[in-house]
Design an enzyme around this catalytic site. Structure first.
Site, PDB file in Angstrom:
ATOM      1  N   PRO A   1      39.644  41.906  46.047  1.00 53.17           N
ATOM      2  CG  PRO A   1      39.090  41.764  43.796  1.00 53.17           C
ATOM      3  CD  PRO A   1      39.455  42.750  44.867  1.00 53.17           C
TER       4      PRO A   1
ATOM      5  CG  HIS B   1      32.873  52.110  36.357  1.00 54.94           C
ATOM      6  ND1 HIS B   1      33.503  53.301  36.667  1.00 54.94           N
ATOM      7  CD2 HIS B   1      31.588  52.213  36.805  1.00 54.94           C
ATOM      8  CE1 HIS B   1      32.644  54.088  37.300  1.00 54.94           C
ATOM      9  NE2 HIS B   1      31.489  53.461  37.389  1.00 54.94           N
TER      10      HIS B   1
ATOM     11  CE  LYS C   1      59.362  40.091  59.157  1.00 56.30           C
ATOM     12  NZ  LYS C   1      60.045  41.336  58.738  1.00 56.30           N
TER      13      LYS C   1
ATOM     14  NE  ARG D   1      41.519  46.000  55.880  1.00 53.76           N
ATOM     15  CZ  ARG D   1      41.971  45.157  54.941  1.00 53.76           C
ATOM     16  NH1 ARG D   1      43.269  45.091  54.664  1.00 53.76           N
ATOM     17  NH2 ARG D   1      41.128  44.389  54.278  1.00 53.76           N
TER      18      ARG D   1
END
Length: 271
Positions: free
Chosen positions: A2, A89, A151, A260
């Site tokens: 989330p 859970h 950066k 990812r």
């Protein structure tokens, strides 16, 4: 996991209902990522003054102290007067006179942590170091652009890190960069003022739209009233590898970046 939109949707789905409630009891199940930090009995009798969000954390303000809630990788909250019996859970319950707030977390990477206040070391450990709130009034372009200029990290990975702007998870980083027309591998410091403004606006637009759509339900996310999210159904690039770009027709590409999945259009996001 989330992300900011899902956490904000969760907050909105129960904040009004729990405000003003008095804690009647606490149920603690299997250990979560971090311990509660106090005896459950200490919270009994406390009143819930409100629910805020900082990045991906929910802050339940009590009349004495606060609870910080993180949903981890697979967690979700439910709030109702009559919930079904606890399952295997369901690892935390805040029982109040307005209803019960329950944390369901199959992987147990989430947490509920009590702190005396935001200056408490427990709270600072979790909240310090995060970047600007993208949906807040303090999301100033100047501060955002200064963070980019400092950066050399690829922009997609910098967005995920949360140190310049907080809460932009993987699905939203892909969608934001598509809307801004920026290649995910572009170094942050190479993004000039004009493109930085497009990126700044795209972050606001994508996250606000995701909140309006109830977040993204990719596996098992639902808000505290049980509603699923629908943003993923209108994604431009995320989850659409090999399909035609909705804007130009070029096949959407999938690559790996920092462990990812990264989705982008090679035509619309040339640099």
């Amino acid at each position: 996991m989330p992300e900011l939109p899902e956490v904000e949707v969760t907050r909105r789905s129960f904040a009004g209902a729990i405000e003003g409630a008095t804690v009647r009891g606490i149920t603690v199940g299997k250990p979560l990522r971090w311990p509660l930090g106090t005896e459950p009995a200490v919270l009994v009798g406390r009143r819930v003054c409100g629910v805020r969000r900082r990045g991906k954390y929910l802050l339940l303000d009590l009349d004495e102290g606060l609870l910080l809630i993180h949903l981890g990788m697979s967690g979700s909250l439910r709030f109702a007067r009559d919930l079904p019996a606890r399952g295997a859970h369901d690892h935390f319950e805040l029982i109040t006179d307005h209803g019960t707030l329950r944390l369901h977390d199959p992987r147990r990477f989430g947490a509920v942590v009590w702190a005396a206040g935001e200056s408490d070391p427990r709270a600072r450990k979790l909240l310090d170091g995060w970047g600007l709130e993208p949906l807040g009034e303090d999301f100033a372009f100047e501060a955002f652009h200064a963070g980019l200029r400092a950066k050399r990290t690829p922009i997609k990975q910098l967005l995920l890190a949360g140190t310049v702007v907080v809460g932009v998870g993987n699905i939203y980083a892909c969608e934001v960069l598509f809307l801004a027309g920026i290649r995910p591998t572009t170094r942050a410091c190479a993004i000039g003022p004009q493109r930085a403004r497009r990126l700044h606006g795209a972050i606001r637009e994508v996250l606000a739209r995701a909140v309006e759509r109830g977040g993204s339900t990719l596996r098992d996310f639902s808000s505290a009233d049980g509603s699923a999210g629908h943003f993923q159904l209108e994604a431009n690039v995320y989850g659409r590898a090999g399909l035609q770009c909705r804007q130009c027709g070029t096949p959407v590409r999938l690559s790996r970046q920092g462990q990812r999945s990264t989705y982008f259009c090679p035509h619309c996001q040339r640099a």
